[in-house]
Design a protein around this motif. Structure first.
Motif, PDB file in Angstrom:
ATOM      1  N   UNK A  38      53.064  38.502  47.535  1.00 19.74           N
ATOM      2  CA  UNK A  38      54.146  37.705  46.909  1.00 19.74           C
ATOM      3  C   UNK A  38      53.805  36.107  46.827  1.00 19.74           C
ATOM      4  N   UNK A  39      52.733  35.575  47.301  1.00 18.08           N
ATOM      5  CA  UNK A  39      52.437  34.383  47.292  1.00 18.08           C
ATOM      6  C   UNK A  39      52.115  33.849  45.845  1.00 18.08           C
ATOM      7  N   UNK A  40      52.528  32.835  45.174  1.00  9.58           N
ATOM      8  CA  UNK A  40      52.275  32.237  44.037  1.00  9.58           C
ATOM      9  C   UNK A  40      50.963  31.527  43.860  1.00  9.58           C
ATOM     10  N   UNK A  41      49.970  31.880  42.963  1.00 10.24           N
ATOM     11  CA  UNK A  41      48.516  31.610  43.057  1.00 10.24           C
ATOM     12  C   UNK A  41      48.400  30.869  41.877  1.00 10.24           C
ATOM     13  N   UNK A  42      47.669  29.661  41.940  1.00 10.20           N
ATOM     14  CA  UNK A  42      47.356  28.970  40.898  1.00 10.20           C
ATOM     15  C   UNK A  42      45.897  29.769  40.407  1.00 10.20           C
ATOM     16  N   UNK A  43      45.932  29.824  38.963  1.00 11.66           N
ATOM     17  CA  UNK A  43      44.841  30.562  38.382  1.00 11.66           C
ATOM     18  C   UNK A  43      44.572  30.224  37.011  1.00 11.66           C
ATOM     19  N   UNK A  44      43.454  30.494  36.483  1.00 10.39           N
ATOM     20  CA  UNK A  44      43.024  30.017  35.158  1.00 10.39           C
ATOM     21  C   UNK A  44      42.635  31.447  34.387  1.00 10.39           C
ATOM     22  N   UNK A  45      42.823  31.171  32.876  1.00 11.75           N
ATOM     23  CA  UNK A  45      42.506  32.091  32.236  1.00 11.75           C
ATOM     24  C   UNK A  45      40.996  32.674  32.049  1.00 11.75           C
ATOM     25  N   UNK A  46      40.842  33.656  32.031  1.00 11.37           N
ATOM     26  CA  UNK A  46      39.510  34.323  31.975  1.00 11.37           C
ATOM     27  C   UNK A  46      39.572  35.601  30.742  1.00 11.37           C
ATOM     28  N   UNK A  47      38.462  35.944  30.273  1.00 11.53           N
ATOM     29  CA  UNK A  47      38.489  36.923  29.261  1.00 11.53           C
ATOM     30  C   UNK A  47      37.219  37.704  29.570  1.00 11.53           C
ATOM     31  N   UNK A  48      37.193  38.592  30.653  1.00 10.12           N
ATOM     32  CA  UNK A  48      36.304  39.768  30.562  1.00 10.12           C
ATOM     33  C   UNK A  48      36.561  40.833  29.401  1.00 10.12           C
ATOM     34  N   UNK A 106      48.311  40.576  25.917  1.00 10.73           N
ATOM     35  CA  UNK A 106      47.631  41.157  27.221  1.00 10.73           C
ATOM     36  C   UNK A 106      46.695  39.698  27.678  1.00 10.73           C
ATOM     37  N   UNK A 107      46.988  39.467  28.677  1.00  9.18           N
ATOM     38  CA  UNK A 107      46.004  38.344  29.463  1.00  9.18           C
ATOM     39  C   UNK A 107      45.513  38.733  30.983  1.00  9.18           C
ATOM     40  N   UNK A 108      44.602  37.819  31.259  1.00  7.40           N
ATOM     41  CA  UNK A 108      43.622  38.194  32.358  1.00  7.40           C
ATOM     42  C   UNK A 108      43.548  36.711  32.997  1.00  7.40           C
ATOM     43  N   UNK A 109      43.917  36.656  34.212  1.00  8.84           N
ATOM     44  CA  UNK A 109      44.054  35.266  35.133  1.00  8.84           C
ATOM     45  C   UNK A 109      43.401  35.640  36.251  1.00  8.84           C
ATOM     46  N   UNK A 110      42.534  34.507  36.726  1.00  9.19           N
ATOM     47  CA  UNK A 110      41.706  34.687  37.904  1.00  9.19           C
ATOM     48  C   UNK A 110      42.108  33.303  38.966  1.00  9.19           C
ATOM     49  N   UNK A 111      42.229  33.714  40.009  1.00 11.54           N
ATOM     50  CA  UNK A 111      42.422  32.950  41.144  1.00 11.54           C
ATOM     51  C   UNK A 111      41.321  32.778  42.076  1.00 11.54           C
ATOM     52  N   UNK A 112      40.875  31.777  42.757  1.00 10.31           N
ATOM     53  CA  UNK A 112      39.999  31.787  44.009  1.00 10.31           C
ATOM     54  C   UNK A 112      40.654  31.087  44.905  1.00 10.31           C
ATOM     55  N   UNK A 113      40.842  31.691  46.085  1.00 12.25           N
ATOM     56  CA  UNK A 113      41.741  31.081  47.164  1.00 12.25           C
ATOM     57  C   UNK A 113      41.663  32.074  48.488  1.00 12.25           C
TER      58      UNK A 113
END
Length: 335
Positions: free
Chosen positions: A205-215, A230-237
């Motif tokens: 449930x944690x809200x993650x800051x992410x960036x758009x990615x397009x695989x 359709x969207x894809x987002x990537x978070x690293x944390x």
């Protein structure tokens, strides 16, 4: 007569080793060639895997330095700017999969396929973790009469293993490429600047800051489902497991919205989680694609064509193998 070996170019890297392990576990008699620039490293991995041989490759010469040695399929685990592995596979009439080129780098592989479409199967493998997102999403979508929205949130733990090739790919696709493809209201567009910033809720449930990615998941899922958004987002944390004091994991959160079979509003959230991170899932996807391409799964080998991984991976078999290697499919609360 023993089968021809599968050639893993970059097979001594992290994903290559996972792929080789899964192939060896499922098919003890299938020979493998662990190919790379460092012969000692390739031989070391081959010895660890068993039933494999380490070979040194030169992507700048015809035949990659293998001479007339036969192979049954080729997998490439890094960005092959020369598409040498693909040209080699086509010249031998054997299947090829690569897992690194970004969506704006699709041209060389597609052009090579169009030039010689009957040579062999060509798999555009840069889906997120090679089927770990697309196969489950398409299964979850079967509950819908119509899918309106697909939102994928991938969370990589900052402690997750990144080999040199994977790190270079991620750097290129998140920093060098200035835009990410998405679909909105039925139209494809490039997300840039503030529009490329995103948020999603992790498994806990944690809200993650992410960036758009397009695989390739973006175009594949949009085409397969007809979803206009359709969207894809990537978070690293920090992954959800590590936040609760356990070892790190990787997670993929899949949110779908639309109408059920009776036309009533429906929203679902699911997650795919693996306790050892991203690499086992990627290795499993490549291994299962290779099995399907050459017929190691007991079915006829895949005919020539241009494919995404999800078109080759049978869902029931994929979920069974996912569970066997410790992966989990979770149903989440809808926010």
């Amino acid at each position: 007569m023993s089968p021809a070996p599968i050639l893993l170019i970059g097979g001594s890297g992290i994903v290559g080793r996972w792929t080789a392990r899964f192939l060896r576990a499922a098919h003890p008699d299938q020979p493998l060639l662990i190919g790379g620039r460092d012969l000692a490293k390739a031989k070391k991995v081959a010895t660890e895997i068993g039933g494999a041989e380490g070979v040194v490759l030169d992507l700048a010469i015809d035949g990659l330095g293998l001479g007339e040695r036969p192979v049954s399929a080729v997998a490439v685990f890094f960005t092959d700017e020369r598409i040498a592995g693909l040209r080699f596979a086509q010249s031998r009439g054997v299947p090829h999969i690569s897992i690194s080129p970004g969506i704006i780098e699709i041209g060389p592989e597609v052009a090579a396929y169009i030039h010689d479409p009957d040579a062999a199967p060509v798999v555009l493998g840069t889906e997120w973790l090679v089927g770990a997102t697309t196969v489950p999403t398409l299964e979850f979508a079967k509950a819908f009469g119509r899918v309106h929205d697909i939102a994928i949130g991938a969370l990589l733990d900052e402690q997750d293993a990144f080999g040199p090739a994977a790190a270079a790919d991620l750097e290129r696709q998140t920093k060098t490429m200035p835009a990410a493809l998405a679909r909105r209201n039925g139209a494809y567009l490039w997300r840039v600047g503030d529009d490329a910033k995103a948020k999603f809720r992790a498994v806990d449930g944690t809200l993650m800051e992410a960036s758009a990615l397009s695989p390739y998941d973006v175009v594949g899922l949009a085409t397969a489902t007809g979803a206009p958004n359709v969207q894809f987002s990537l978070a690293i944390g920090v992954s959800s497991t590590r936040r609760r004091g356990e070892p790190m994991s990787t997670e993929i959160v899949i949110e779908l919205a639309g109408e059920d079979q009776a036309g009533r509003p429906l929203r679902t959230r699911h997650a795919i989680v693996h306790p050892e991170g991203q690499m086992p899932l990627t290795g499993l996807g490549v291994a299962m694609v290779l099995e399907r391409l050459v017929g190691l799964d007991g079915n006829p080998a895949t005919p020539p064509g241009l494919y995404f991984p999800y078109q080759l991976l049978e869902p029931a078999a994929y979920f069974a193998r996912l569970e066997k290697i410790g992966g989990m499919v979770m149903t989440l609360d809808v926010f």
